[in-house]
Scaffold this motif. Sequence first.
Motif, mmCIF file in Angstrom:
data_model
loop_
_atom_site.group_PDB
_atom_site.id
_atom_site.type_symbol
_atom_site.label_atom_id
_atom_site.label_comp_id
_atom_site.label_asym_id
_atom_site.label_seq_id
_atom_site.Cartn_x
_atom_site.Cartn_y
_atom_site.Cartn_z
ATOM 1 N N THR A 53 0.754 -1.256 0.021
ATOM 2 C CA THR A 53 0.054 -0.134 -0.138
ATOM 3 C C THR A 53 1.004 1.379 -0.053
ATOM 4 O O THR A 53 2.167 1.285 0.481
ATOM 5 N N ASP A 54 0.280 2.544 -0.219
ATOM 6 C CA ASP A 54 1.111 3.611 -0.350
ATOM 7 C C ASP A 54 1.723 3.824 1.241
ATOM 8 O O ASP A 54 2.702 4.214 1.218
ATOM 9 N N ARG A 55 0.794 3.591 2.109
ATOM 10 C CA ARG A 55 1.460 3.853 3.382
ATOM 11 C C ARG A 55 2.519 2.934 3.741
ATOM 12 O O ARG A 55 3.491 3.147 4.508
ATOM 13 N N GLU A 56 2.438 1.507 3.326
ATOM 14 C CA GLU A 56 3.334 0.727 3.660
ATOM 15 C C GLU A 56 4.922 1.028 2.821
ATOM 16 O O GLU A 56 5.953 0.887 3.301
ATOM 17 N N GLU A 57 4.648 1.744 1.668
ATOM 18 C CA GLU A 57 5.796 2.106 0.896
ATOM 19 C C GLU A 57 6.426 3.231 1.723
ATOM 20 O O GLU A 57 7.723 3.256 1.697
ATOM 21 N N GLU A 58 5.787 4.018 2.280
ATOM 22 C CA GLU A 58 6.351 5.202 3.316
ATOM 23 C C GLU A 58 7.035 4.673 4.325
ATOM 24 O O GLU A 58 8.134 4.961 4.726
ATOM 25 N N VAL A 59 6.476 3.601 5.196
ATOM 26 C CA VAL A 59 7.073 2.993 6.158
ATOM 27 C C VAL A 59 8.397 2.177 5.668
ATOM 28 O O VAL A 59 9.368 2.244 6.280
ATOM 29 N N LEU A 60 8.191 1.500 4.324
ATOM 30 C CA LEU A 60 9.415 0.948 4.026
ATOM 31 C C LEU A 60 10.567 1.729 3.677
ATOM 32 O O LEU A 60 11.716 1.413 4.133
ATOM 33 N N ALA A 61 10.163 2.643 3.247
ATOM 34 C CA ALA A 61 11.501 4.160 3.070
ATOM 35 C C ALA A 61 11.917 4.442 4.245
ATOM 36 O O ALA A 61 13.190 4.561 4.449
ATOM 37 N N ALA A 62 11.089 4.757 5.295
ATOM 38 C CA ALA A 62 11.458 5.088 6.526
ATOM 39 C C ALA A 62 12.584 3.941 7.271
ATOM 40 O O ALA A 62 13.428 4.201 7.795
ATOM 41 N N VAL A 63 11.941 2.650 7.272
ATOM 42 C CA VAL A 63 12.856 1.748 7.906
ATOM 43 C C VAL A 63 14.303 1.476 7.056
ATOM 44 O O VAL A 63 15.108 1.313 7.695
ATOM 45 N N ALA A 64 14.112 1.750 5.718
ATOM 46 C CA ALA A 64 15.503 1.734 4.879
ATOM 47 C C ALA A 64 16.377 2.732 5.142
ATOM 48 O O ALA A 64 17.660 2.561 5.460
ATOM 49 N N ARG A 65 15.949 3.873 5.875
ATOM 50 C CA ARG A 65 16.798 4.980 6.194
ATOM 51 C C ARG A 65 17.022 4.623 7.860
ATOM 52 O O ARG A 65 17.955 5.616 8.142
ATOM 53 N N GLY A 66 16.931 3.609 8.319
ATOM 54 C CA GLY A 66 17.317 3.305 9.683
ATOM 55 C C GLY A 66 16.341 4.314 10.798
ATOM 56 O O GLY A 66 16.775 4.123 11.815
ATOM 57 N N ARG A 67 15.174 4.544 10.371
ATOM 58 C CA ARG A 67 14.244 5.216 11.378
ATOM 59 C C ARG A 67 13.684 4.361 12.284
ATOM 60 O O ARG A 67 13.153 3.196 11.940
ATOM 61 N N THR A 68 13.455 4.505 13.621
ATOM 62 C CA THR A 68 12.808 3.655 14.499
ATOM 63 C C THR A 68 11.408 3.608 14.323
ATOM 64 O O THR A 68 10.889 4.831 14.056
ATOM 65 N N ASN A 69 10.791 2.875 15.182
ATOM 66 C CA ASN A 69 9.105 2.940 15.002
ATOM 67 C C ASN A 69 8.626 4.257 15.746
ATOM 68 O O ASN A 69 7.700 4.800 15.041
ATOM 69 N N ASN A 70 9.379 4.796 16.806
ATOM 70 C CA ASN A 70 8.944 6.150 17.263
ATOM 71 C C ASN A 70 9.090 7.174 16.322
ATOM 72 O O ASN A 70 8.328 8.073 16.068
ATOM 73 N N GLU A 71 10.447 7.241 15.730
ATOM 74 C CA GLU A 71 10.408 8.007 14.694
ATOM 75 C C GLU A 71 9.580 8.138 13.463
ATOM 76 O O GLU A 71 9.338 9.099 13.088
#
Length: 228
Positions: A153-171
Motif C-alpha cells: 500500500t502507499d502507507r507501507e511504501e512510506e514505512v518501507l522507505a523510513a525503515v530503509a533510512r534506519g528510522r525507529t518505530n517512534n521516529e
Amino acid sequence: MLVADDQEIVRTGLRMILDAQPGIEVVGEAADGRRAVELAHRLRPDVCLFDIRMPGLDGIEATRRLAGPAVANPLAVVVITTFDLDEYVYAALRAGARGFLLKDAGPELLAQAMRAAAGGDALIAPAVTARLLSAFADAGPAMPPRQPVEPLTDREEEVLAAVARGRTNNEIAADLYITLSTVKTHVASLMAKLGARNRVEIAIWSYETGRARPRSGRPGPLHRRDGR
C-alpha cells in the motif's frame, strides 16, 4: 547476552560496559566463533554480540549458523567490528545479523543496539546502512529481488522507505503522524509480504529493488538512536 571477541581486553571492556547498563547481563564469553556457537546453543541468550575477525570460525559464519535463513529458531545477533568495510556489513546482514556497529560506537549506542535486538528490532549505524546497502544495490543483486506476495500500500511504501533510512518505530510514527501501534502493524505487514524476518531484511529488499537511495552528501558520524 553472549559476547565473542578474540581479544580478551575487548571482551572485558564490552562486558563491563554492558553489565553496567540496566536490564543487561553478560552470561557468557567466547574467544572464537566456534566456541561462541556452542555457548549460544547451550545458553540461548537474548542477544549475541560477535566480532567479525575471530579464529576458527569468523563472526559472519557464526552468525549464519545461529541466525541464518536455514535456522529454525534463530537467535538475535549484533555484529561489531573495527573495520568499516562494505563486504563485512553486507555479509553480516545477509547472514542474519540484527545489527551492525563499529567498536567506537560508545556505551549508549551499544546498549541501545542490544535492547533493540532483544526486542526483535534492529539498530545499525545509519550512515553505514545507507552507504553500504545502496552501494551493493547499485551493483545489482546476484538474483532478481523477490516480489511481495501482495502489492504494498502507499502507507507501507512510506514505512518501507523510513525503515530503509534506519528510522525507529517512534521516529516513523512522528514523521508520518500515526500511532506507534500502527507503525508496528505496517512493519509486520511488510515482513509478511516480503518474506522478511526482521527490519534489516526489509531494508535490504528496499535497496535491492531501487526503492531506497542514499541522501546526497557525505554520510555523517554515528549518532544516538532510540532503542525502540
